[in-house]
Design an enzyme around this catalytic site. Structure first.
Site, PDB file in Angstrom:
ATOM      1  N   GLU A  61       0.806  -1.220   0.000  1.00  0.00           N
ATOM      2  CA  GLU A  61       0.000   0.000   0.000  1.00  0.00           C
ATOM      3  C   GLU A  61       0.840   1.272   0.000  1.00  0.00           C
ATOM      4  OE1 GLU A  61      -4.112  -1.450   2.149  1.00  0.00           O
ATOM      5  OE2 GLU A  61      -2.377  -1.048   3.427  1.00  0.00           O
TER       6      GLU A  61
ATOM      7  N   ASP B 254     -12.076  -6.033  -2.732  1.00  0.00           N
ATOM      8  CA  ASP B 254     -12.864  -7.266  -2.688  1.00  0.00           C
ATOM      9  C   ASP B 254     -14.255  -6.940  -2.162  1.00  0.00           C
ATOM     10  OD1 ASP B 254     -12.984  -8.014   0.412  1.00  0.00           O
ATOM     11  OD2 ASP B 254     -10.952  -7.302  -0.009  1.00  0.00           O
TER      12      ASP B 254
END
Length: 230
Positions: free
Chosen positions: A13, A198
């Protein structure tokens, strides 16, 4: 010089963040972590990934504030969608966050509540307004909503339904609430930005692995646009 803290939970990230800023960073070890310190457009930026979970993110956020003196904290990363209008790679900024795994109901407290605290943790209205302004300028469909945080990777329909019904949450992850809580207690403005990786369902693990890199880059690119205007 303004000091801005930039956090992610995982190495994946913050890697696009470090690449996008394109400056020379000094690596400073502290508390079992590494903080990347650099100067970008006359702003000192401190970048780190906390590692997964609320304890790690609490430690890293506290270190950023107390050891590096950051005046704002921006969190960039990925999350699981809980609602139909949040699709893979969509961007969401948190209006409030909640610790969904806190349960003191045995003492008649509501779920998510800790005595001398509150269920919902607020983020910075001014930073969120900046995010919305940038989204409008760049024609990005930035969503707003409650993000639920807990020390578990949510991957079931039942848990999704619980988070929506109990907290009206739009997305779920594992760090944002603790970051926002620390910032609130120290009076440091905080913005939690998440890109959807997701759908927090039974296929979440496979989807997360597939879309992590792309979603992390989407969030990082938008975060850089925010830093450009701070």
């Amino acid at each position: 010089m303004q000091k801005i803290g930039i956090l992610g939970a995982m190495r994946e990230e913050i890697t696009p963040i470090l690449e996008l800023f394109g400056v020379d960073f000094e690596e400073i070890p502290l508390g079992g972590n590494v903080f990347h310190k650099g100067v970008y457009h006359n702003k000192e930026i401190i970048v780190a990934y906390s590692k997964i979970g609320k304890v790690h993110s609490t430690l890293t956020t506290t270190s950023m504030i107390l050891a590096f003196g950051v005046q704002k904290v921006l969190f960039s990363g990925v999350a699981g969608s809980l609602v139909k209008d949040l699709k893979i790679n969509d961007l969401l900024v948190a209006t409030q966050l909640v610790q969904h795994d806190v349960d003191l109901s045995a003492f008649d407290h509501p779920l998510g509540f800790i005595p001398e605290s509150a269920i919902f943790i607020e983020t910075s209205g001014s930073l969120n307004a900046l995010a919305k302004k940038i989204a409008n300028e760049q024609h990005i469909a930035l969503k707003e909503g409650v993000i639920a945080s807990g020390d578990q990777f949510v991957h079931s329909k039942e848990r999704k339904e619980f988070l929506v019904s109990e907290f009206k949450a739009s997305a779920v992850e594992m760090e944002g609430a603790s970051v926002a809580f620390v910032c609130q207690k120290f009076g440091v403005p905080c913005c939690v930005l998440r890109s959807i990786s997701d759908n927090a369902d039974e296929k979440a693990g496979m989807s997360f692995d597939e879309f992590l890199e792309k979603s992390a880059h989407t969030s990082a690119k938008f975060l850089k646009s925010m830093v450009d205007e701070l």
